[in-house]
Motif scaffolding. Structure first.
Motif, PDB file in Angstrom:
ATOM      1  N   PHE A   1       0.338  -5.403  -0.596  1.00 22.37           N
ATOM      2  CA  PHE A   1      -0.140  -5.222  -1.970  1.00 22.37           C
ATOM      3  C   PHE A   1       0.235  -6.427  -2.824  1.00 22.37           C
ATOM      4  CE2 PHE A   1       0.515  -0.819  -0.461  1.00 22.37           C
ATOM      5  CZ  PHE A   1      -0.785  -0.352  -0.619  1.00 22.37           C
ATOM      6  N   LYS A   2       0.240  -7.596  -2.219  1.00 19.78           N
ATOM      7  CA  LYS A   2       0.639  -8.831  -2.889  1.00 19.78           C
ATOM      8  C   LYS A   2      -0.126  -9.018  -4.200  1.00 19.78           C
ATOM      9  CE  LYS A   2       0.973 -13.817  -1.880  1.00 19.78           C
ATOM     10  NZ  LYS A   2       0.704 -14.833  -0.843  1.00 19.78           N
ATOM     11  N   GLY A   3       0.603  -9.438  -5.226  1.00 23.08           N
ATOM     12  CA  GLY A   3      -0.018  -9.691  -6.524  1.00 23.08           C
ATOM     13  C   GLY A   3       0.818  -9.115  -7.653  1.00 23.08           C
ATOM     14  N   ASN A   4       0.474  -9.510  -8.868  1.00 17.66           N
ATOM     15  CA  ASN A   4       1.165  -9.011 -10.054  1.00 17.66           C
ATOM     16  C   ASN A   4       0.422  -7.786 -10.576  1.00 17.66           C
ATOM     17  OD1 ASN A   4       2.442  -8.552 -12.446  1.00 17.66           O
ATOM     18  ND2 ASN A   4       2.142 -10.608 -13.294  1.00 17.66           N
ATOM     19  N   HIS A   5       1.052  -6.625 -10.471  1.00 17.27           N
ATOM     20  CA  HIS A   5       0.399  -5.374 -10.869  1.00 17.27           C
ATOM     21  C   HIS A   5       0.902  -4.843 -12.209  1.00 17.27           C
ATOM     22  CE1 HIS A   5      -1.282  -5.329  -6.873  1.00 17.27           C
ATOM     23  NE2 HIS A   5      -0.081  -5.324  -6.330  1.00 17.27           N
TER      24      HIS A   5
ATOM     25  N   SER B   1      -2.028  -4.102 -14.386  1.00 20.22           N
ATOM     26  CA  SER B   1      -3.135  -3.413 -13.728  1.00 20.22           C
ATOM     27  C   SER B   1      -3.451  -2.103 -14.446  1.00 20.22           C
ATOM     28  CB  SER B   1      -2.780  -3.134 -12.263  1.00 20.22           C
ATOM     29  OG  SER B   1      -3.815  -2.424 -11.638  1.00 20.22           O
ATOM     30  N   GLU B   2      -4.757  -1.872 -14.679  1.00 18.90           N
ATOM     31  CA  GLU B   2      -5.194  -0.669 -15.369  1.00 18.90           C
ATOM     32  C   GLU B   2      -5.523   0.458 -14.407  1.00 18.90           C
ATOM     33  OE1 GLU B   2      -8.485  -1.804 -17.753  1.00 18.90           O
ATOM     34  OE2 GLU B   2      -7.336  -3.197 -19.016  1.00 18.90           O
ATOM     35  N   ASN B   3      -5.931   0.118 -13.197  1.00 17.04           N
ATOM     36  CA  ASN B   3      -6.430   1.135 -12.277  1.00 17.04           C
ATOM     37  C   ASN B   3      -5.610   1.294 -11.009  1.00 17.04           C
ATOM     38  OD1 ASN B   3      -8.750   1.506 -13.974  1.00 17.04           O
ATOM     39  ND2 ASN B   3      -9.595  -0.389 -13.108  1.00 17.04           N
ATOM     40  N   PHE B   4      -4.493   0.571 -10.919  1.00 13.20           N
ATOM     41  CA  PHE B   4      -3.722   0.607  -9.674  1.00 13.20           C
ATOM     42  C   PHE B   4      -2.291   1.042  -9.934  1.00 13.20           C
ATOM     43  CE2 PHE B   4      -0.858  -1.541  -6.643  1.00 13.20           C
ATOM     44  CZ  PHE B   4      -1.302  -0.959  -5.463  1.00 13.20           C
ATOM     45  N   VAL B   5      -1.845   1.987  -9.141  1.00 13.66           N
ATOM     46  CA  VAL B   5      -0.458   2.430  -9.174  1.00 13.66           C
ATOM     47  C   VAL B   5       0.121   2.198  -7.785  1.00 13.66           C
ATOM     48  CG1 VAL B   5       1.123   4.358  -9.507  1.00 13.66           C
ATOM     49  CG2 VAL B   5      -0.934   4.166 -10.923  1.00 13.66           C
ATOM     50  N   MET B   6       1.228   1.476  -7.722  1.00 16.94           N
ATOM     51  CA  MET B   6       1.847   1.177  -6.426  1.00 16.94           C
ATOM     52  C   MET B   6       2.157   2.481  -5.689  1.00 16.94           C
ATOM     53  SD  MET B   6       2.637  -1.648  -4.864  1.00 16.94           S
ATOM     54  CE  MET B   6       3.642  -2.317  -3.541  1.00 16.94           C
ATOM     55  N   PRO B   7       1.594   2.671  -4.476  1.00 17.07           N
ATOM     56  CA  PRO B   7       1.765   3.953  -3.782  1.00 17.07           C
ATOM     57  C   PRO B   7       3.105   4.105  -3.079  1.00 17.07           C
ATOM     58  CG  PRO B   7       0.416   2.499  -2.458  1.00 17.07           C
ATOM     59  CD  PRO B   7       0.685   1.777  -3.749  1.00 17.07           C
ATOM     60  N   ARG B   8       3.844   3.019  -2.972  1.00 20.74           N
ATOM     61  CA  ARG B   8       5.148   3.070  -2.311  1.00 20.74           C
ATOM     62  C   ARG B   8       6.078   2.101  -3.021  1.00 20.74           C
ATOM     63  NH1 ARG B   8       5.211  -1.795  -0.153  1.00 20.74           N
ATOM     64  NH2 ARG B   8       3.471  -2.651   1.038  1.00 20.74           N
ATOM     65  N   LYS B   9       7.338   2.152  -2.666  1.00 17.87           N
ATOM     66  CA  LYS B   9       8.314   1.249  -3.254  1.00 17.87           C
ATOM     67  C   LYS B   9       8.027  -0.190  -2.817  1.00 17.87           C
ATOM     68  CE  LYS B   9      13.313   0.739  -3.894  1.00 17.87           C
ATOM     69  NZ  LYS B   9      14.659   1.277  -3.526  1.00 17.87           N
ATOM     70  N   ALA B  10       8.133  -1.117  -3.746  1.00 20.15           N
ATOM     71  CA  ALA B  10       7.872  -2.525  -3.430  1.00 20.15           C
ATOM     72  C   ALA B  10       8.879  -3.032  -2.411  1.00 20.15           C
ATOM     73  CB  ALA B  10       7.927  -3.362  -4.694  1.00 20.15           C
ATOM     74  N   ARG B  11       8.392  -3.947  -1.549  1.00 24.11           N
ATOM     75  CA  ARG B  11       9.247  -4.517  -0.518  1.00 24.11           C
ATOM     76  C   ARG B  11       9.256  -6.035  -0.639  1.00 24.11           C
ATOM     77  NH1 ARG B  11       5.986  -0.941   3.885  1.00 24.11           N
ATOM     78  NH2 ARG B  11       6.875   1.090   3.339  1.00 24.11           N
ATOM     79  N   LYS B  12      10.424  -6.614  -0.474  1.00 30.17           N
ATOM     80  CA  LYS B  12      10.526  -8.062  -0.492  1.00 30.17           C
ATOM     81  C   LYS B  12      10.294  -8.601   0.915  1.00 30.17           C
ATOM     82  CE  LYS B  12      13.731  -8.262  -4.387  1.00 30.17           C
ATOM     83  NZ  LYS B  12      15.055  -8.742  -4.864  1.00 30.17           N
ATOM     84  N   ASN B  13       9.884  -9.872   0.986  1.00 36.13           N
ATOM     85  CA  ASN B  13       9.649 -10.505   2.289  1.00 36.13           C
ATOM     86  C   ASN B  13      10.879 -10.390   3.169  1.00 36.13           C
ATOM     87  OD1 ASN B  13       7.093 -11.265   1.573  1.00 36.13           O
ATOM     88  ND2 ASN B  13       7.666 -13.319   0.922  1.00 36.13           N
TER      89      ASN B  13
END
Length: 338
Positions: free
Chosen positions: A152-156, A159-171
């Motif tokens: 899900f790379k990118g700055n969210h 974002s108006e229509n997107f909600v991160m579905p899981r916890k963000a992960r670092k590389n």
């Protein structure tokens, strides 16, 4: 992106210079904005169009079917650009060198966002003109699949229509799974006797019969000779294509290493390509698969420079900058059901 540079130039500085000269001539020609005759709508392909005055001394048209107005240069790569020819010439040289987006932006003196969209417009044109993969009768091909973590790379934050579905992960902090899981994207791949390749997104998780059959349609001729691993999908689907011979090899055996060497080597190059990009958002993955396929398919071609030039001149991009942020995320139903 040293590995990509080697492929696109086939280790030849002269060919890289030749490719840039082709791109330079293409850009010079395009900025003349020479009109061509229009017979159908750029949006819906309807032939029911009428003339509608002129715009910037170019004939304007209107589609009676969908109402779209356009000129002969609408949706071409330079149609509505606000950048000058010198900027595009500099960016073309950066593209040939496969420089990072930030480096392209620095050299061209544009912002990072503009660099991003310039790259993707070029990639969309390349994708439309990629060579058709096929394994002909009595010829050989190797099929396999590879997997990438959903990205899900990118700055969210805006974002108006997107909600991160899981916890963000670092590389480097991806969960450690054994085998394939539904948080990985399956990419079907193949290579034939002439070293042409294809890479197509097949779905989430394990490869399915339905997606494999759809992907191989018009790629495998009756009477061809195909090598794969022991996955049962291949046995089931290749039977539908009446292949002359299907050789299946158990993974991690000397026979597999020998007879699937070409496709496995291609996987290795592809993973290196993705790694140099520091990951690719899954919803943008299709463009990067096209880029890698183009590099692989034309790296040995004597006229690859002309092919790239023709791709940019004769094809159009389909996604505007305003629309690009609304590119849908793939296979999100998985998250809504979990």
């Amino acid at each position: 992106m040293d590995e990509v540079k080697e492929k696109i130039s086939t280790l030849s500085k002269a060919e890289k210079e030749e490719l840039f000269e082709y791109l330079k001539r293409m850009i010079n020609n395009e900025f003349k904005f020479e009109e061509t005759e229009i017979h159908s709508c750029h949006k819906c392909n309807s032939t029911s169009i009428v003339k509608l005055g002129k715009y910037n001394n170019m004939q304007r048209y209107k589609c009676k079917n969908c109402g779209t107005t356009f000129t002969s240069k609408s949706k071409s790569i330079f149609a509505t650009t606000k950048l000058g020819k010198d900027k595009w010439l500099t960016y073309a040289e950066c593209f040939v060198d496969c420089l990072s987006l930030r480096r392209c932006a620095e050299k061209t003196k544009i912002c990072l966002k503009t660099s991003y969209f310039m790259r993707h417009r070029i990639l969309e044109c390349i994708k439309q003109n990629d060579t058709q993969f096929i394994v002909n009768k009595n010829n050989k091909g190797q099929l396999d699949e590879t997997f990438l973590p959903e990205n899900f790379k990118g700055n969210h934050t805006k974002s108006e229509n997107f909600v991160m579905p899981r916890k963000a992960r670092k590389n480097g902090n991806e969960p450690k799974y054994i085998g394939v899981n539904n948080e990985k994207i399956c990419i079907a791949t193949g290579i034939n006797d002439t070293n042409n390749v294809f890479l197509e997104i097949a779905g989430r998780g394990q490869l399915t019969n339905t997606s494999l059959q759809k992907i191989l349609e018009n790629k495998i001729e009756s009477g061809s000779i195909i090598s794969t691993d022991m996955r049962s999908n291949y046995k089931t689907i290749l039977r539908l294509f009446n292949v002359k011979e299907h050789n299946a090899y158990k993974s991690n055996t000397p026979e597999a290493y020998k007879n699937l060497a070409n496709v496995n080597s291609m996987h290795s190059r592809f993973k290196g390509f993705i790694k140099k990009l520091h990951g690719v958002a899954t919803r943008r993955l299709d463009n990067y698969l096209a880029w890698f396929s183009w590099i692989e398919n034309y790296k040995r071609s004597e006229n690859k420079n002309e092919i790239l030039m023709n791709s940019l001149i004769n094809n159009s991009y389909s996604t505007t900058i305003r629309e690009y942020k609304n590119t849908p995320y793939l296979y999100m139903e998985y998250w809504s059901n979990n």
